[in-house]
Design a protein around this motif. Structure first.
Motif, PDB file in Angstrom:
ATOM      1  N   THR A   1       0.852  -1.194   0.000  1.00 16.35           N
ATOM      2  CA  THR A   1       0.000   0.000   0.000  1.00 16.35           C
ATOM      3  C   THR A   1       0.883   1.237   0.000  1.00 16.35           C
ATOM      4  O   THR A   1       1.777   1.368   0.852  1.00 16.35           O
ATOM      5  CB  THR A   1      -0.904   0.039   1.246  1.00 16.35           C
ATOM      6  N   LEU A   2       0.655   2.132  -0.946  1.00 17.16           N
ATOM      7  CA  LEU A   2       1.358   3.417  -0.982  1.00 17.16           C
ATOM      8  C   LEU A   2       0.468   4.468  -0.348  1.00 17.16           C
ATOM      9  O   LEU A   2      -0.700   4.620  -0.722  1.00 17.16           O
ATOM     10  CB  LEU A   2       1.697   3.823  -2.412  1.00 17.16           C
ATOM     11  N   LEU A   3       0.990   5.209   0.637  1.00 15.02           N
ATOM     12  CA  LEU A   3       0.207   6.178   1.396  1.00 15.02           C
ATOM     13  C   LEU A   3       0.761   7.582   1.219  1.00 15.02           C
ATOM     14  O   LEU A   3       1.974   7.782   1.050  1.00 15.02           O
ATOM     15  CB  LEU A   3       0.218   5.819   2.881  1.00 15.02           C
TER      16      LEU A   3
ATOM     17  N   LEU B   1      -2.918   3.118   7.688  1.00 12.51           N
ATOM     18  CA  LEU B   1      -3.704   1.957   7.257  1.00 12.51           C
ATOM     19  C   LEU B   1      -4.974   1.842   8.090  1.00 12.51           C
ATOM     20  O   LEU B   1      -4.945   2.018   9.311  1.00 12.51           O
ATOM     21  CB  LEU B   1      -2.894   0.667   7.408  1.00 12.51           C
TER      22      LEU B   1
ATOM     23  N   SER C   1      -5.737  -2.671   1.079  1.00  8.92           N
ATOM     24  CA  SER C   1      -6.014  -1.591   2.013  1.00  8.92           C
ATOM     25  C   SER C   1      -7.198  -0.773   1.510  1.00  8.92           C
ATOM     26  O   SER C   1      -7.404  -0.613   0.314  1.00  8.92           O
ATOM     27  CB  SER C   1      -4.784  -0.692   2.125  1.00  8.92           C
TER      28      SER C   1
ATOM     29  N   SER D   1      -5.333   4.399  -0.092  1.00  9.54           N
ATOM     30  CA  SER D   1      -3.982   4.459  -0.667  1.00  9.54           C
ATOM     31  C   SER D   1      -3.749   5.880  -1.151  1.00  9.54           C
ATOM     32  O   SER D   1      -4.683   6.660  -1.316  1.00  9.54           O
ATOM     33  CB  SER D   1      -3.835   3.472  -1.819  1.00  9.54           C
TER      34      SER D   1
ATOM     35  N   LYS E   1       2.640   5.915  -7.115  1.00  5.21           N
ATOM     36  CA  LYS E   1       2.661   4.555  -7.652  1.00  5.21           C
ATOM     37  C   LYS E   1       4.095   4.033  -7.704  1.00  5.21           C
ATOM     38  O   LYS E   1       5.051   4.816  -7.727  1.00  5.21           O
ATOM     39  CB  LYS E   1       2.035   4.519  -9.056  1.00  5.21           C
TER      40      LYS E   1
ATOM     41  N   SER F   1      -0.730   1.688  -7.044  1.00  6.13           N
ATOM     42  CA  SER F   1      -0.754   2.408  -5.771  1.00  6.13           C
ATOM     43  C   SER F   1      -1.050   1.454  -4.628  1.00  6.13           C
ATOM     44  O   SER F   1      -0.806   1.784  -3.466  1.00  6.13           O
ATOM     45  CB  SER F   1      -1.805   3.524  -5.806  1.00  6.13           C
ATOM     46  N   LYS F   2      -1.585   0.291  -4.961  1.00  3.75           N
ATOM     47  CA  LYS F   2      -1.801  -0.761  -3.970  1.00  3.75           C
ATOM     48  C   LYS F   2      -1.935  -2.088  -4.707  1.00  3.75           C
ATOM     49  O   LYS F   2      -2.357  -2.158  -5.862  1.00  3.75           O
ATOM     50  CB  LYS F   2      -3.033  -0.487  -3.114  1.00  3.75           C
TER      51      LYS F   2
ATOM     52  N   ILE G   1       5.753   3.485   1.503  1.00  2.00           N
ATOM     53  CA  ILE G   1       5.186   2.188   1.113  1.00  2.00           C
ATOM     54  C   ILE G   1       5.045   1.320   2.352  1.00  2.00           C
ATOM     55  O   ILE G   1       5.988   1.207   3.157  1.00  2.00           O
ATOM     56  CB  ILE G   1       6.088   1.480   0.082  1.00  2.00           C
TER      57      ILE G   1
END
Length: 402
Positions: A63-65, A71, A100, A103, A107, A140-141, A176
């Motif tokens: 998961t990219l935040l 999360l 998740s 996100s 990317k 992105s996830k 990430i």
């Protein structure tokens, strides 16, 4: 209302039983959760926690935040609601389920490697030819399930994995979250792989006991199961040779006495012993019959056969011992009574032998063979075996006169 609660109770019991009967578990203690910062246009490699022995599947989530995002729920907490890996589809529906809920806009691409040197090559050059999985479309996830039978990322010699990430953000750093949870097969977690189980069975087949059987497969599988239940493979390997021998012997004794193992083994041994007796190989027949008797599952005819073999090999004391033990099982069996009379005669106890010879002289030992006819056959067999006794003729004469 009562019906409603009853149905709820049944549903709860079904759920509990389903979970308790699983062959493995999600190992949350050795799961991986790492927050990684990747600089713009950079590549980074992350090693996950060592995979526990018996790992057959893993589920991972990437998961990219954005900077301040968190999360919504961890992968471990999501998997608590899934009793085993079969509940996770490899299709898009299953992937969405474990993804998740949030996100960021950033990317990345990623690849997975089974060896550290391959991962380092990726970090330096970006080459992914040696990867076991590659995601070259920026995401992105993402979430996937990998299993031993369908992915080269997992095999018996793989103890860990390396995830390589490449940022597709050309300006800003990325955050990430990598989560990996292994599924551990309970049986394999004890180290008993197919090869290891086969090595125990092969070793069993070389034992003296197994070699006395025409088909030792059932016996050796039983021995293997017993050893697996008591020891982890690594524990068994550390035993001294004499300790291993005792473990095999103890397991063999149990397998011979178990209801599910003994009948087939005993039947094979009886057939072999019978053939050996017909060919005059009484010593070898004794070895087969002794295995049955030591299993505590012997019949009166087994005692009769081994007693007869001992008499024919001039081991009169042992013959008498086993025939007396067999008589305790059924004192109406005339085959063993006749051999008892022979045993007393050969042990120089004519008086006791005469009582038995006289008692049953007018009966049949089988539906078509008389007591006297069988006695005559036995005396001839003794003479063929080199056993001479002046009382043989005396006994036959008396039985015909009585």
């Amino acid at each position: 209302m009562k019906k409603k609660y009853f149905l709820l109770f049944i549903a709860l019991q079904f759920t509990i039983n389903t979970f308790s009967q699983q062959d493995g578990y999600w190992d949350k203690e050795r799961s991986t959760t790492k927050e990684i910062k990747v600089f713009a246009r950079d590549r980074i490699v992350i090693k996950i926690e060592d995979l526990p022995l018996g790992t057959t599947e893993i589920v991972y989530r990437i998961t990219l935040l954005d900077e301040n995002q968190q999360l919504a729920s961890s992968l471990v907490s999501v998997l608590k609601s899934i009793p085993d890996p079969t509940g996770i589809s490899q299709g898009s529906a299953g992937a969405v389920f474990v993804l998740s809920k949030i996100s960021g806009d950033d990317k990345c691409t990623y690849a997975i490697f089974p060896k550290e040197d391959l991962a380092e090559q990726y970090k330096d050059s970006g080459k992914t030819l040696e990867s076991c999985l590659i995601q070259d479309e920026p995401v992105s996830k993402d979430a996937k399930r990998l299993s031993v039978d369908k992915s080269s990322c997992l095999s018996n010699d793989v103890t860990s994995l390396w995830f390589g990430f490449e940022s597709k953000n050309w300006i800003m750093n990325q955050k990430i979250i990598l989560e990996v949870v292994p599924w551990v097969d309970k049986k394999l977690s004890r180290g008993w792989s197919i090869d290891n189980r086969k090595s125990i069975i092969d070793q069993c087949k070389t034992s003296n006991l197994a070699q006395k059987m025409s088909n030792s497969d059932n016996f050796c599988v039983c021995v293997s199961d017993r050893i697996q239940a008591k020891y982890k493979f690594q524990e068994f390997q550390k035993l001294l040779p004499m300790e291993r021998s005792k473990v095999f012997k103890d397991a063999g004794d149990i397998c011979l006495s178990e209801t599910n193992a003994s009948p087939a083994i005993s039947a094979d041994l009886r057939k072999e012993a019978s053939l050996l007796i017909k060919n005059g190989k009484y010593g070898l027949a004794i070895e087969k019959l002794a295995i049955i008797i030591n299993s505590s599952k012997a019949t009166i005819l087994d005692y009769n056969a081994i007693g007869s073999c001992y008499l024919l090999t001039k081991q009169y004391g042992k013959g008498l011992k086993y025939l007396q033990e067999g008589e305790k099982l059924d004192n109406t069996e005339l085959l063993i009574q006749l051999n008892l009379a022979h045993a007393y005669l050969l042990n120089d106890n004519y008086k006791e032998a005469k009582k038995i010879y006289k008692k049953y002289q007018n009966q049949n030992v089988t539906d078509s063979l008389s007591w006297v006819q069988k006695a005559e056959q036995d005396f001839k067999d003794f003479q063929k075996a080199g056993i001479q006794n002046e009382d043989f003729e005396r006994v036959l004469k008396l039985m015909k006169e009585w």
